[in-house]
Write a protein that holds these residues in place. Structure first.
Motif, PDB file in Angstrom:
ATOM      1  N   MET A   2     -93.262  38.601 -24.452  1.00 38.22           N
ATOM      2  CA  MET A   2     -92.944  38.140 -23.098  1.00 38.22           C
ATOM      3  C   MET A   2     -91.933  39.088 -22.478  1.00 38.22           C
ATOM      4  N   PRO A   3     -92.273  39.755 -21.350  1.00 37.99           N
ATOM      5  CA  PRO A   3     -91.346  40.732 -20.749  1.00 37.99           C
ATOM      6  C   PRO A   3     -90.121  40.046 -20.139  1.00 37.99           C
ATOM      7  N   LEU A   4     -88.953  40.495 -20.547  1.00 39.17           N
ATOM      8  CA  LEU A   4     -87.703  39.951 -20.033  1.00 39.17           C
ATOM      9  C   LEU A   4     -86.795  41.094 -19.620  1.00 39.17           C
ATOM     10  N   VAL A   5     -86.001  40.870 -18.582  1.00 36.29           N
ATOM     11  CA  VAL A   5     -84.994  41.831 -18.182  1.00 36.29           C
ATOM     12  C   VAL A   5     -83.704  41.063 -17.927  1.00 36.29           C
ATOM     13  N   ASN A   6     -82.603  41.581 -18.459  1.00 30.43           N
ATOM     14  CA  ASN A   6     -81.331  40.881 -18.309  1.00 30.43           C
ATOM     15  C   ASN A   6     -80.757  41.145 -16.927  1.00 30.43           C
ATOM     16  N   VAL A   7     -80.579  40.076 -16.167  1.00 35.22           N
ATOM     17  CA  VAL A   7     -80.048  40.157 -14.803  1.00 35.22           C
ATOM     18  C   VAL A   7     -78.800  39.296 -14.727  1.00 35.22           C
ATOM     19  N   ARG A   8     -77.656  39.936 -14.586  1.00 32.75           N
ATOM     20  CA  ARG A   8     -76.377  39.235 -14.456  1.00 32.75           C
ATOM     21  C   ARG A   8     -76.160  38.260 -15.612  1.00 32.75           C
ATOM     22  N   GLY A   9     -76.495  38.714 -16.809  1.00 31.99           N
ATOM     23  CA  GLY A   9     -76.226  37.927 -18.005  1.00 31.99           C
ATOM     24  C   GLY A   9     -77.303  36.944 -18.394  1.00 31.99           C
ATOM     25  N   VAL A  10     -78.404  36.877 -17.640  1.00 32.18           N
ATOM     26  CA  VAL A  10     -79.495  35.942 -17.928  1.00 32.18           C
ATOM     27  C   VAL A  10     -80.792  36.723 -18.085  1.00 32.18           C
ATOM     28  N   ASP A  11     -81.521  36.447 -19.152  1.00 27.38           N
ATOM     29  CA  ASP A  11     -82.826  37.087 -19.355  1.00 27.38           C
ATOM     30  C   ASP A  11     -83.844  36.481 -18.402  1.00 27.38           C
ATOM     31  N   HIS A  12     -84.385  37.313 -17.526  1.00 25.06           N
ATOM     32  CA  HIS A  12     -85.359  36.876 -16.534  1.00 25.06           C
ATOM     33  C   HIS A  12     -86.768  37.302 -16.950  1.00 25.06           C
ATOM     34  N   TYR A  13     -87.691  36.348 -16.865  1.00 23.99           N
ATOM     35  CA  TYR A  13     -89.098  36.665 -17.093  1.00 23.99           C
ATOM     36  C   TYR A  13     -89.652  37.358 -15.852  1.00 23.99           C
ATOM     37  N   TYR A  14     -90.465  38.404 -16.072  1.00 25.70           N
ATOM     38  CA  TYR A  14     -91.154  39.047 -14.961  1.00 25.70           C
ATOM     39  C   TYR A  14     -92.495  39.572 -15.457  1.00 25.70           C
ATOM     40  N   GLU A  15     -93.403  39.788 -14.554  1.00 22.14           N
ATOM     41  CA  GLU A  15     -94.688  40.372 -14.904  1.00 22.14           C
ATOM     42  C   GLU A  15     -95.252  41.129 -13.712  1.00 22.14           C
ATOM     43  N   TRP A  16     -96.052  42.135 -14.022  1.00 27.51           N
ATOM     44  CA  TRP A  16     -96.739  42.914 -13.006  1.00 27.51           C
ATOM     45  C   TRP A  16     -98.197  42.495 -12.958  1.00 27.51           C
ATOM     46  N   ILE A  17     -98.739  42.393 -11.758  1.00 31.67           N
ATOM     47  CA  ILE A  17    -100.163  42.135 -11.565  1.00 31.67           C
ATOM     48  C   ILE A  17    -100.722  43.257 -10.709  1.00 31.67           C
ATOM     49  N   GLY A  18    -101.737  43.890 -11.230  1.00 32.82           N
ATOM     50  CA  GLY A  18    -102.388  44.967 -10.489  1.00 32.82           C
ATOM     51  C   GLY A  18    -101.635  46.275 -10.496  1.00 32.82           C
ATOM     52  N   ALA A  19    -100.609  46.387 -11.318  1.00 26.35           N
ATOM     53  CA  ALA A  19     -99.814  47.615 -11.338  1.00 26.35           C
ATOM     54  C   ALA A  19    -100.441  48.641 -12.273  1.00 26.35           C
ATOM     55  N   SER A  20    -100.507  49.876 -11.831  1.00 30.14           N
ATOM     56  CA  SER A  20    -100.976  50.966 -12.666  1.00 30.14           C
ATOM     57  C   SER A  20     -99.790  51.563 -13.415  1.00 30.14           C
ATOM     58  N   GLN A  21    -100.048  52.605 -14.171  1.00 24.05           N
ATOM     59  CA  GLN A  21     -98.966  53.231 -14.928  1.00 24.05           C
ATOM     60  C   GLN A  21     -97.885  53.783 -14.013  1.00 24.05           C
ATOM     61  N   SER A  22     -98.295  54.232 -12.835  1.00 24.19           N
ATOM     62  CA  SER A  22     -97.332  54.717 -11.857  1.00 24.19           C
ATOM     63  C   SER A  22     -97.236  53.732 -10.701  1.00 24.19           C
ATOM     64  N   LEU A  23     -96.017  53.367 -10.316  1.00 22.21           N
ATOM     65  CA  LEU A  23     -95.830  52.440  -9.208  1.00 22.21           C
ATOM     66  C   LEU A  23     -95.882  53.141  -7.858  1.00 22.21           C
ATOM     67  N   ASP A  24     -96.126  54.447  -7.875  1.00 19.73           N
ATOM     68  CA  ASP A  24     -96.100  55.221  -6.636  1.00 19.73           C
ATOM     69  C   ASP A  24     -97.404  55.142  -5.857  1.00 19.73           C
ATOM     70  N   ASP A  25     -98.484  54.632  -6.494  1.00 21.87           N
ATOM     71  CA  ASP A  25     -99.783  54.654  -5.814  1.00 21.87           C
ATOM     72  C   ASP A  25     -99.937  53.535  -4.799  1.00 21.87           C
ATOM     73  N   LYS A  26     -99.180  52.459  -4.957  1.00 19.52           N
ATOM     74  CA  LYS A  26     -99.245  51.324  -4.035  1.00 19.52           C
ATOM     75  C   LYS A  26     -97.845  50.793  -3.802  1.00 19.52           C
ATOM     76  N   PRO A  27     -97.589  50.188  -2.629  1.00 22.69           N
ATOM     77  CA  PRO A  27     -96.281  49.550  -2.417  1.00 22.69           C
ATOM     78  C   PRO A  27     -96.128  48.322  -3.314  1.00 22.69           C
ATOM     79  N   VAL A  28     -94.903  47.865  -3.458  1.00 24.72           N
ATOM     80  CA  VAL A  28     -94.592  46.722  -4.321  1.00 24.72           C
ATOM     81  C   VAL A  28     -94.380  45.476  -3.471  1.00 24.72           C
TER      82      VAL A  28
END
Length: 284
Positions: free
Chosen positions: A1-27
């Motif tokens: 499960m992808p988590l990133v620590n934000v201000r001391g709390v592990d936040h779940y996040y996920e990408w949908i439709g993202a390619s290896q490079s985020l430069d091909d489409k806006p976020v």
């Protein structure tokens, strides 16, 4: 499960439709409402993933973003959740995004838009608005809401059709049983402090006083989407908010309530795509 620590709390996040490079489409970043999680945004994100790298995340204390056992000293004001979003984008090295937010998440997004306007291209606020403060009704709401937050036994999930019963007040059109059950699961599993804290701050005298000025200050092009039969945030409250800024376009979807993106997904997506193209008026 992808988590990133934000201000001391592990936040779940996920990408949908993202390619290896985020430069091909806006976020596009999706923000859920009170008691929910990013799960209910998934179908909308999948539909928009042809145009966007879609980022879904669970707000602090909700869904899979569990609070740590040791308190981290963070508050539950909408401004604090806007700071969470800013820290999340920094951690993920995202400089400029589109935002699609719902209900309480739309209040968080509005705060973010006014504090970090340079980071947002366009914003969609679904089921948001401004309301007047009434001491007695607010006190009654907080008292009743406190009971609801406190009494959330897991055995509710074993009751047949419990999800549909739970969601009935939020909808004009019924959703599939699996979707309604997911809402109930998220509500039952939400952290007590976060659920209570955000309920008290998002519906409060302070919120009633500050949100009109927040809408009036908006400089980011914004679409405010309302459901015709929304009982949680009636469409009139959305109209009132949109009228405060010429940067906000108001759009009401007929025969929907608090979840128009799920009740009428084809209509919702068509209007959102028109707005994202820069159309001056939604025509469905």
């Amino acid at each position: 499960m992808p988590l990133v620590n934000v201000r001391g709390v592990d936040h779940y996040y996920e990408w949908i439709g993202a390619s290896q490079s985020l430069d091909d489409k806006p976020v596009m970043v999706f923000i859920h409402g009170w008691g929910g999680s990013a799960r209910y945004w998934q179908s909308t994100a999948e539909a928009l993933s042809d145009q966007f790298n879609c980022l879904l995340y669970d707000l602090r204390g909700f869904g899979r973003s569990r609070l740590p056992l040791e308190p981290v000293g963070l508050l539950y004001e909408m401004e604090d959740y806007a700071q969470d979003l800013a820290a999340l984008l920094e951690k993920l090295a995202l400089k400029r995004v589109y935002i699609n937010a719902h209900s309480m998440g739309a209040s968080v997004a509005t705060m973010f838009l006014n504090r970090y306007p340079e980071q947002v291209e366009r914003a969609i606020l679904t089921c948001s608005g401004i309301f007047e403060y009434e001491k007695k009704s607010f006190a009654a709401f907080h008292k009743f809401g406190g009971y609801v937050v406190k009494y959330r036994p897991r055995w509710f999930l074993r009751i047949p059709f419990a999800g549909a019963l739970f969601m009935a007040r939020f909808l004009h059109r019924p959703l599939p049983g699996t979707v309604s059950r997911a809402f109930l699961e998220d509500f039952i599993m939400a952290d007590y402090d976060a659920a209570l804290g955000t309920m008290l701050t998002s519906v409060s005298k302070y919120a009633a006083e500050v949100m009109p000025s927040e809408f009036a200050q908006l400089t980011v092009p914004t679409l405010l989407v309302a459901g015709e039969y929304d009982q949680i945030i009636p469409s009139a409250l959305g109209q009132r908010a949109a009228a405060l800024s010429d940067k906000v376009e108001y759009w009401e979807i007929p025969n929907t309530a608090h979840f128009p993106m799920l009740e009428a997904p084809d209509v919702y997506l068509k209007g959102v795509r028109q707005f994202l193209k820069g159309d001056q008026e939604i025509k469905i």
